[in-house]
Write a protein that holds these residues in place. Structure first.
Motif, PDB file in Angstrom:
ATOM      1  N   ARG A 114       7.152   8.231  -1.598  1.00  0.00           N
ATOM      2  CA  ARG A 114       7.515   7.284  -0.493  1.00  0.00           C
ATOM      3  C   ARG A 114       9.178   7.063  -0.547  1.00  0.00           C
ATOM      4  O   ARG A 114       9.809   7.120  -1.574  1.00  0.00           O
ATOM      5  CB  ARG A 114       7.191   5.898  -1.115  1.00  0.00           C
ATOM      6  N   ARG A 164       9.427  -5.623   2.542  1.00  0.00           N
ATOM      7  CA  ARG A 164       8.357  -6.486   2.526  1.00  0.00           C
ATOM      8  C   ARG A 164       8.607  -7.663   3.515  1.00  0.00           C
ATOM      9  O   ARG A 164       7.826  -7.954   4.318  1.00  0.00           O
ATOM     10  CB  ARG A 164       8.053  -6.913   1.258  1.00  0.00           C
ATOM     11  N   VAL A 178       6.316  -8.379   6.922  1.00  0.00           N
ATOM     12  CA  VAL A 178       5.883  -9.516   7.147  1.00  0.00           C
ATOM     13  C   VAL A 178       6.345 -10.242   8.478  1.00  0.00           C
ATOM     14  O   VAL A 178       5.498 -10.832   9.407  1.00  0.00           O
ATOM     15  CB  VAL A 178       5.790 -10.773   5.970  1.00  0.00           C
ATOM     16  N   GLU A 194       3.447 -15.253   2.731  1.00  0.00           N
ATOM     17  CA  GLU A 194       4.089 -14.160   2.386  1.00  0.00           C
ATOM     18  C   GLU A 194       5.738 -14.195   2.736  1.00  0.00           C
ATOM     19  O   GLU A 194       6.491 -13.657   2.164  1.00  0.00           O
ATOM     20  CB  GLU A 194       3.424 -13.026   2.814  1.00  0.00           C
ATOM     21  N   ASP A 235      -0.362  -3.846  -0.429  1.00  0.00           N
ATOM     22  CA  ASP A 235       0.557  -4.052   0.545  1.00  0.00           C
ATOM     23  C   ASP A 235       0.424  -5.105   1.453  1.00  0.00           C
ATOM     24  O   ASP A 235      -0.202  -6.010   1.136  1.00  0.00           O
ATOM     25  CB  ASP A 235       0.660  -2.753   1.640  1.00  0.00           C
ATOM     26  N   VAL A 236       1.709  -5.606   2.398  1.00  0.00           N
ATOM     27  CA  VAL A 236       1.549  -6.552   3.198  1.00  0.00           C
ATOM     28  C   VAL A 236       0.187  -6.900   3.815  1.00  0.00           C
ATOM     29  O   VAL A 236      -0.190  -8.157   3.749  1.00  0.00           O
ATOM     30  CB  VAL A 236       2.591  -6.531   4.435  1.00  0.00           C
ATOM     31  N   ASP A 280      -2.341  -7.860   1.112  1.00  0.00           N
ATOM     32  CA  ASP A 280      -2.032  -9.272   0.316  1.00  0.00           C
ATOM     33  C   ASP A 280      -2.186 -10.464   1.322  1.00  0.00           C
ATOM     34  O   ASP A 280      -2.959 -11.284   0.878  1.00  0.00           O
ATOM     35  CB  ASP A 280      -0.519  -9.179  -0.016  1.00  0.00           C
ATOM     36  N   ARG A 340      -0.676  -6.732 -10.353  1.00  0.00           N
ATOM     37  CA  ARG A 340       0.429  -5.847  -9.803  1.00  0.00           C
ATOM     38  C   ARG A 340       0.789  -4.931 -10.720  1.00  0.00           C
ATOM     39  O   ARG A 340       1.915  -4.712 -10.867  1.00  0.00           O
ATOM     40  CB  ARG A 340       1.512  -6.808  -9.363  1.00  0.00           C
ATOM     41  N   PRO A 375       1.690   0.474  -7.953  1.00  0.00           N
ATOM     42  CA  PRO A 375       2.709   0.730  -7.317  1.00  0.00           C
ATOM     43  C   PRO A 375       2.876  -0.151  -6.357  1.00  0.00           C
ATOM     44  O   PRO A 375       2.269  -0.642  -5.628  1.00  0.00           O
ATOM     45  CB  PRO A 375       2.788   2.140  -6.841  1.00  0.00           C
ATOM     46  N   VAL A 376       4.191  -0.792  -6.087  1.00  0.00           N
ATOM     47  CA  VAL A 376       4.539  -1.823  -5.249  1.00  0.00           C
ATOM     48  C   VAL A 376       4.328  -1.102  -3.772  1.00  0.00           C
ATOM     49  O   VAL A 376       4.983  -0.154  -3.243  1.00  0.00           O
ATOM     50  CB  VAL A 376       5.916  -2.338  -5.275  1.00  0.00           C
TER      51      VAL A 376
END
Ligand SMILES: Nc1ncnc2c1ncn2[C@@H]1O[C@H](COP(=O)(O)OP(=O)(O)O)[C@@H](O)[C@H]1O
Ligand SMILES: [Mg+2]
Ligand SMILES: [Zn+2]
Lengths: 361, 201
Positions: free
Chosen positions: A103, A152, A156, A179, B147-148, B151, B173, B176-177
């Motif tokens: 990643r 993130r 979102v 979020e 992930d977003v 979640d 968690r 891996p983020v």
């Protein structure tokens, strides 16, 4: 750390070129349009996965080609490391010591870099987005947690805006509010915590660069009040969202949150954006970059690579000399100029013409 | 393009409709099929037909299966009051492989994704509510990707089920983020399940 060798392939006007460089001050010279900025841009792209002058990665690929590659051999306390970033149909693919990092976000900022350029004037003069980018490029190299949260938050935000655009029901909005608040509070808290260090470092740098009018104040101007801990910030954010719900539904986008943050800059008590002279704005912008460099050097324990693009031409001789003193803590500086500036003794010189390295050493 | 076979063009077109298959890959697959040994293509065609005819979602959990009920749902020793929600059948296999989970599953067949225009109505949400009620579930573990989308989907489920009084938890968690469940090995995934926490608490 320093880059002892840089290899470019199909980057901007370079077909395939290898540059070798010692530590110290590297002067990059050549006529306009030769590829000086492109070389620095390549180093920036390799370190952070993005250019310092465009968001369109496609433009970085040499016209008529469909993929580019930048590699560098970097010497540091960890020994020698090989960094590589390819960009093409498969997107960006990074590797360290020939091992692919799955990643990109786990790679970005492994190599630290600070770039000064002619567009930096916009830091003092331009829109808030320019200063937010400054914050993100800086803090993203300070902390990977910041980078993850930033990514993130924007993911979102995009989804939430898509929901607002089609007037989605409350039940569908709710998870995205939740979020957005969580990631937004973390970002705000992080920025607020870092701001005081930035203010002190930038004021000090301003004083060194322009001893005659030293009074530079940098303040974080958050969209969500940043008093208290992350939880309190989160509650403040929730309240703001609640208050603005009607407006958001009308405008169909997210109107409050750290994507609306700014930095307030003041020279001698006056808003730098509106009242400072261009000379003061330049010094203010330069001071922010110097602060970024010094703070990164401190947290990372190793000076970032410095890229100075065409900065000399904008400064008078006194400021040029003082800038040289100020950045003396760097291990390696790439410094571009159309003509070698007087009074600066480089450790090496790279001469470029039309995307070709003519001489280095 | 008179120099290209019309049939090849049609096959390439059909293949590019598949997820993750671009023109180049479609062309490579086509050449592969053309050069494949005797019987390969016939077998493949037959297999595709059989899969299409016999495989369908389990009427209880949505897992893909031959027959009405999948192996997990058919197993009487599984605890039906403990439901693990996953995005896809492949994720079910991952959790199953840890050997630590004795409940049943609920396959959503995707996640909420506003950018791709996928809302809760396109997922198996109503079926989930139904199962929780009929089996009087005590806990729903949401094991969507961390992930977003995963979640927010978990949060949506927690809100959706909250009037029913069932405990809704989220896997921890340790993963891996922003990663995928497939990034985690069995031990990590088992730990993530063991360390699950109630959503919104
Ligand atoms: N994608 C590209 N492909 C080929 N040439 C490019 C590309 N992008 C920019 N260039 C060329 O690079 C040159 C500008 O290089 P630059 O490094 O900005 O010059 P300078 O040496 O003045 O800093 C221009 O001549 C431009 O045409
Ligand atoms: Mg230039
Ligand atoms: Zn089943």
């Amino acid at each position: 750390m320093f880059a002892s060798q840089i290899h470019l392939k199909n980057f901007r006007n370079y077909r395939e070129t290898t540059v070798t460089a010692p530590p110290g001050l590297i002067l990059v010279v050549g006529p306009n349009g030769a590829g000086k900025t492109n070389l620095l841009e390549a180093v920036h792209f390799l370190a952070l996965g993005r250019s310092f002058r465009t968001n369109r990665d496609r433009d970085l690929v040499r016209l008529g080609e469909d993929a580019l590659s930048v590699r560098a051999t970097v010497q540091s306390a960890c020994g020698e490391q090989l960094f590589a970033l390819d960009y093409g149909a498969a997107g960006k693919v990074a590797a360290v010591n020939d091992e692919t990092i799955p990643r990109l976000i786990d790679y970005v900022g492994t190599l630290a870099v600070v770039a000064f350029g002619p567009d930096d004037l916009a830091l003092a003069k331009g829109e808030p987005a320019v200063r937010r980018r400054f914050l993100d490029v800086w803090l993203g190299q300070e902390s990977r947690e910041y980078l993850y949260t930033l990514q993130r938050y924007y993911a979102v935000l995009r989804s939430r805006n898509a929901l607002l655009a089609r007037a989605a029901p409350r039940a569908e909005m709710e998870p995205y509010d939740h979020e957005l608040v969580a990631a937004g509070a973390t970002l705000t808290f992080f920025r607020a915590g870092a701001a005081s260090g930035l203010a002190a470092a930038a004021a000090a740098a301003y004083g060194e660069l322009a001893p005659e009018d030293e009074d530079f104040v940098v303040e974080y101007d958050p969209a969500v009040p940043c008093d208290g801990d992350e939880e309190e910030i989160g509650r403040a954010f929730e309240r703001k969202l609640e208050e603005g719900r009607g407006a958001e539904e009308r405008r169909r986008q997210t109107l409050v949150g750290p994507h609306r943050d700014d930095l307030r800059l003041a020279v001698k008590g006056c808003d730098a954006r509106r009242f400072a002279s261009e000379g003061q704005q330049r010094t203010a912008a330069l001071s922010l970059r110097v602060a970024q460099f010094r703070l990164l050097k401190k947290t990372r324990g190793d000076p970032p690579l410095l890229l100075l693009d065409d900065v000399a031409s904008e400064l008078d001789a006194g400021r040029q000399r003082r800038l040289a003193d100020v950045v003396a803590g760097a291990e390696q500086i790439f410094f571009t100029a159309t003509t070698p500036p007087a009074g600066i003794e480089p450790d090496a010189k790279i001469r470029i013409s039309e995307g070709q390295i003519e001489a280095s050493g | 393009m008179a120099w290209q076979s019309k049939l090849i063009g049609r096959l390439v077109n059909e293949l590019t409709k598949m997820p993750g298959v671009g023109r180049k890959t479609a062309q490579r697959l086509t050449y592969f099929l053309l050069k494949a040994p005797e019987g390969y293509v016939e077998n493949l065609a037959r297999l595709l037909n059989e899969v299409k005819q016999h495989v369908s979602p389990c009427r209880e959990c949505g897992n893909l299966t031959e027959g009405e009920q999948c192996g997990v749902c058919a197993d009487d020793t599984r605890n039906r009051r403990l439901i693990c929600v996953v995005e896809e059948p492949a994720d079910l296999t991952l959790v199953e492989r840890t050997g630590e989970f004795n409940g049943v599953y609920h396959v959503l067949m995707g996640v909420i994704s506003p950018l791709e225009g996928i809302g809760p109505d396109q997922l198996r949400m109503a079926e989930l509510v139904n199962r929780v009620q009929t089996h009087q579930a005590v806990e729903v573990i949401v094991a969507t990707d961390p992930d977003v989308e995963g979640d927010t989907t978990a949060y949506y489920i927690a809100k959706l089920l909250s009037p029913l009084g069932v405990k809704v938890t989220r896997i921890a968690r340790g993963l891996p983020v922003g990663g995928d469940l497939d990034f985690a090995d069995e031990v990590t995934l088992a730990q993530a399940i063991a360390g699950r926490q109630e959503i919104g608490k």
